[in-house]
Design a protein around this motif. Structure first.
Motif, PDB file in Angstrom:
ATOM      1  N   SER A   1       1.358  -9.883  12.733  1.00  0.00           N
ATOM      2  CA  SER A   1       2.111 -11.135  12.754  1.00  0.00           C
ATOM      3  C   SER A   1       2.641 -11.393  11.344  1.00  0.00           C
ATOM      4  O   SER A   1       2.523 -10.526  10.471  1.00  0.00           O
ATOM      5  N   GLN A   2       3.219 -12.551  11.128  1.00  0.00           N
ATOM      6  CA  GLN A   2       3.719 -12.933   9.810  1.00  0.00           C
ATOM      7  C   GLN A   2       2.993 -14.177   9.327  1.00  0.00           C
ATOM      8  O   GLN A   2       2.762 -15.109  10.104  1.00  0.00           O
ATOM      9  N   ASP A   3       2.650 -14.188   8.027  1.00  0.00           N
ATOM     10  CA  ASP A   3       1.990 -15.366   7.476  1.00  0.00           C
ATOM     11  C   ASP A   3       3.019 -16.415   7.073  1.00  0.00           C
ATOM     12  O   ASP A   3       4.219 -16.264   7.371  1.00  0.00           O
ATOM     13  N   ALA A   4       2.589 -17.462   6.391  1.00  0.00           N
ATOM     14  CA  ALA A   4       3.490 -18.558   6.020  1.00  0.00           C
ATOM     15  C   ALA A   4       4.618 -18.103   5.112  1.00  0.00           C
ATOM     16  O   ALA A   4       5.684 -18.719   5.073  1.00  0.00           O
ATOM     17  N   ASN A   5       4.389 -17.008   4.394  1.00  0.00           N
ATOM     18  CA  ASN A   5       5.416 -16.464   3.498  1.00  0.00           C
ATOM     19  C   ASN A   5       6.219 -15.344   4.151  1.00  0.00           C
ATOM     20  O   ASN A   5       6.918 -14.599   3.461  1.00  0.00           O
ATOM     21  N   ARG A   6       6.070 -15.214   5.483  1.00  0.00           N
ATOM     22  CA  ARG A   6       6.775 -14.198   6.273  1.00  0.00           C
ATOM     23  C   ARG A   6       6.376 -12.778   5.873  1.00  0.00           C
ATOM     24  O   ARG A   6       7.130 -11.826   6.057  1.00  0.00           O
ATOM     25  N   LYS A   7       5.183 -12.651   5.350  1.00  0.00           N
ATOM     26  CA  LYS A   7       4.646 -11.333   5.031  1.00  0.00           C
ATOM     27  C   LYS A   7       3.904 -10.796   6.241  1.00  0.00           C
ATOM     28  O   LYS A   7       3.176 -11.526   6.915  1.00  0.00           O
ATOM     29  N   ALA A   8       4.081  -9.511   6.532  1.00  0.00           N
ATOM     30  CA  ALA A   8       3.402  -8.896   7.666  1.00  0.00           C
ATOM     31  C   ALA A   8       1.906  -8.794   7.381  1.00  0.00           C
ATOM     32  O   ALA A   8       1.491  -8.319   6.326  1.00  0.00           O
ATOM     33  N   VAL A   9       1.097  -9.270   8.336  1.00  0.00           N
ATOM     34  CA  VAL A   9      -0.353  -9.227   8.184  1.00  0.00           C
ATOM     35  C   VAL A   9      -0.980  -8.842   9.516  1.00  0.00           C
ATOM     36  O   VAL A   9      -0.385  -9.004  10.579  1.00  0.00           O
ATOM     37  N   GLY A  10      -2.216  -8.327   9.460  1.00  0.00           N
ATOM     38  CA  GLY A  10      -2.930  -8.007  10.687  1.00  0.00           C
ATOM     39  C   GLY A  10      -3.621  -6.660  10.644  1.00  0.00           C
ATOM     40  O   GLY A  10      -3.471  -5.881   9.696  1.00  0.00           O
ATOM     41  N   PHE A  11      -4.403  -6.406  11.682  1.00  0.00           N
ATOM     42  CA  PHE A  11      -5.177  -5.169  11.805  1.00  0.00           C
ATOM     43  C   PHE A  11      -4.270  -3.949  11.701  1.00  0.00           C
ATOM     44  O   PHE A  11      -4.519  -3.041  10.893  1.00  0.00           O
ATOM     45  N   ASP A  12      -3.225  -3.902  12.540  1.00  0.00           N
ATOM     46  CA  ASP A  12      -2.354  -2.725  12.561  1.00  0.00           C
ATOM     47  C   ASP A  12      -1.544  -2.593  11.269  1.00  0.00           C
ATOM     48  O   ASP A  12      -1.208  -1.472  10.858  1.00  0.00           O
ATOM     49  N   ILE A  13      -1.227  -3.712  10.625  1.00  0.00           N
ATOM     50  CA  ILE A  13      -0.486  -3.667   9.366  1.00  0.00           C
ATOM     51  C   ILE A  13      -1.342  -3.010   8.288  1.00  0.00           C
ATOM     52  O   ILE A  13      -0.896  -2.095   7.585  1.00  0.00           O
ATOM     53  N   GLU A  14      -2.587  -3.475   8.162  1.00  0.00           N
ATOM     54  CA  GLU A  14      -3.475  -2.909   7.145  1.00  0.00           C
ATOM     55  C   GLU A  14      -3.817  -1.458   7.469  1.00  0.00           C
ATOM     56  O   GLU A  14      -3.945  -0.632   6.567  1.00  0.00           O
ATOM     57  N   LEU A  15      -3.954  -1.138   8.755  1.00  0.00           N
ATOM     58  CA  LEU A  15      -4.243   0.240   9.147  1.00  0.00           C
ATOM     59  C   LEU A  15      -3.079   1.156   8.771  1.00  0.00           C
ATOM     60  O   LEU A  15      -3.284   2.280   8.301  1.00  0.00           O
ATOM     61  N   ALA A  16      -1.840   0.674   8.965  1.00  0.00           N
ATOM     62  CA  ALA A  16      -0.662   1.460   8.576  1.00  0.00           C
ATOM     63  C   ALA A  16      -0.665   1.709   7.065  1.00  0.00           C
ATOM     64  O   ALA A  16      -0.327   2.813   6.604  1.00  0.00           O
ATOM     65  N   GLU A  17      -1.045   0.714   6.304  1.00  0.00           N
ATOM     66  CA  GLU A  17      -1.119   0.869   4.849  1.00  0.00           C
ATOM     67  C   GLU A  17      -2.175   1.902   4.469  1.00  0.00           C
ATOM     68  O   GLU A  17      -1.971   2.711   3.548  1.00  0.00           O
ATOM     69  N   MET A  18      -3.289   1.908   5.202  1.00  0.00           N
ATOM     70  CA  MET A  18      -4.348   2.883   4.941  1.00  0.00           C
ATOM     71  C   MET A  18      -3.891   4.299   5.286  1.00  0.00           C
ATOM     72  O   MET A  18      -4.219   5.263   4.585  1.00  0.00           O
ATOM     73  N   VAL A  19      -3.136   4.442   6.376  1.00  0.00           N
ATOM     74  CA  VAL A  19      -2.613   5.760   6.766  1.00  0.00           C
ATOM     75  C   VAL A  19      -1.688   6.315   5.688  1.00  0.00           C
ATOM     76  O   VAL A  19      -1.792   7.478   5.290  1.00  0.00           O
ATOM     77  N   ALA A  20      -0.769   5.477   5.207  1.00  0.00           N
ATOM     78  CA  ALA A  20       0.157   5.906   4.161  1.00  0.00           C
ATOM     79  C   ALA A  20      -0.589   6.299   2.897  1.00  0.00           C
ATOM     80  O   ALA A  20      -0.272   7.319   2.256  1.00  0.00           O
ATOM     81  N   LYS A  21      -1.598   5.524   2.541  1.00  0.00           N
ATOM     82  CA  LYS A  21      -2.396   5.841   1.358  1.00  0.00           C
ATOM     83  C   LYS A  21      -3.129   7.168   1.540  1.00  0.00           C
ATOM     84  O   LYS A  21      -3.204   7.984   0.623  1.00  0.00           O
ATOM     85  N   GLY A  22      -3.666   7.378   2.750  1.00  0.00           N
ATOM     86  CA  GLY A  22      -4.355   8.632   3.035  1.00  0.00           C
ATOM     87  C   GLY A  22      -3.433   9.837   2.960  1.00  0.00           C
ATOM     88  O   GLY A  22      -3.840  10.925   2.546  1.00  0.00           O
ATOM     89  N   LEU A  23      -2.182   9.645   3.367  1.00  0.00           N
ATOM     90  CA  LEU A  23      -1.186  10.716   3.291  1.00  0.00           C
ATOM     91  C   LEU A  23      -0.664  10.902   1.872  1.00  0.00           C
ATOM     92  O   LEU A  23      -0.070  11.938   1.561  1.00  0.00           O
ATOM     93  N   GLY A  24      -0.854   9.877   1.040  1.00  0.00           N
ATOM     94  CA  GLY A  24      -0.348   9.935  -0.324  1.00  0.00           C
ATOM     95  C   GLY A  24       1.153   9.767  -0.400  1.00  0.00           C
ATOM     96  O   GLY A  24       1.810  10.326  -1.268  1.00  0.00           O
ATOM     97  N   VAL A  25       1.702   8.959   0.522  1.00  0.00           N
ATOM     98  CA  VAL A  25       3.154   8.761   0.567  1.00  0.00           C
ATOM     99  C   VAL A  25       3.474   7.269   0.626  1.00  0.00           C
ATOM    100  O   VAL A  25       2.587   6.432   0.837  1.00  0.00           O
ATOM    101  N   LYS A  26       4.751   6.946   0.468  1.00  0.00           N
ATOM    102  CA  LYS A  26       5.221   5.566   0.551  1.00  0.00           C
ATOM    103  C   LYS A  26       5.295   5.142   2.013  1.00  0.00           C
ATOM    104  O   LYS A  26       5.654   5.930   2.880  1.00  0.00           O
ATOM    105  N   LEU A  27       4.963   3.878   2.278  1.00  0.00           N
ATOM    106  CA  LEU A  27       5.021   3.343   3.639  1.00  0.00           C
ATOM    107  C   LEU A  27       6.328   2.610   3.883  1.00  0.00           C
ATOM    108  O   LEU A  27       6.714   1.735   3.114  1.00  0.00           O
TER     109      LEU A  27
END
Length: 260
Positions: A48-74
């Protein structure tokens, strides 16, 4: 002879095109240094989006973890239940992380990873609604985002049900909350989040459609990418990161999940 060489050249070009079409997506991601992941912004607490329209949530953080694990930009792209698979088929994203349930029909189009979150699908409504199974739905209007597992499952379980098919999960939830629909078919965790956000609206579980763990999805034949993602899920399970996400977003520890 010219015709022979022309024919051989055409065959070579076609073969090369076929090889290119089945290029290794994992190596492509690593070479480009970017992974394109489709995520939901209409299905809290997964996205979902927070008050600042930033993407937040389980799947958002998981996507960030996947990109970090791959060592690439998300590179995140917003998707809905209806366009998750089309975005993969048309190569608009490399991976879908969007609380997506597995079905044999979907598995004919894309490949699924091992599950990363344990949820189930159910129909919710007011306590006064006399509904306890698909057979007792009668003429009650059920809101469900089209193309989602719950919409497909409720249609299969009750072909004559009065289903209000919406463009996305947020619209389905709004239809129920505002009284346009009598019932809501959705994911159990999404219903839990909606109940917290709307304390004056009843979200009683009327009946469970089926268990539906969340999986990531990739294009068909991308075995290397699926294998890497399965390894990532295993590692995140062992080091406690998936359990942390479950507690942070789903208010519960991570239970043992089935394997493919």
């Amino acid at each position: 002879m010219r015709k022979l060489f022309a024919g051989l050249a055409a065959m070579a070009i076609a073969a090369f095109g076929a090889v290119e079409a089945k290029a290794d997506k994992l190596q492509d991601i690593l070479s480009k240094g970017v992974v394109r992941i489709g995520v939901p912004l209409d299905a809290p607490p997964f996205g979902s989006q927070d008050a600042n329209r930033k993407a937040v949530g389980f799947d958002i953080e998981l996507a960030e973890m996947v990109a970090k694990g791959l060592g690439v930009k998300l590179e995140m792209q917003q998707i809905t239940g209806a366009n998750r698979i089309p975005f993969l088929l048309t190569d608009k994203v490399d991976i879908v992380i969007s609380v997506m349930g597995l079905s044999p029909e979907r598995a004919r189009q894309i490949m699924f990873t091992a599950p990363y979150a344990n949820t189930f699908l159910a129909v919710y409504g007011a306590k006064s609604a006399a509904v306890s199974s698909p057979e007792t739905l009668g003429s009650a209007r059920i809101a469900a985002a089209k193309g989602t597992t719950q919409e497909l499952a409720i249609t299969e379980a009750a072909p004559k049900a009065n289903v209000m098919r919406t463009e996305d999960d947020a619209t389905a939830a709004a239809a129920y909350i505002t009284g346009q629909a009598d019932l809501l078919a959705t994911n159990s965790i999404v219903a839990q989040a909606l109940a917290k956000q709307n304390p004056n609206k009843e979200f009683e579980r009327k009946f469970v459609i089926r268990r539906s763990p969340a999986h990531m999805g990739v294009q068909m034949d991308q075995h290397n990418l699926v294998r890497w993602l399965d390894s990532f899920i295993f590692y995140a399970s062992m080091n406690g990161e998936l359990d942390r996400l479950h507690k942070k977003y789903l208010d519960m520890p991570m239970d043992p999940l089935p394997t493919l």
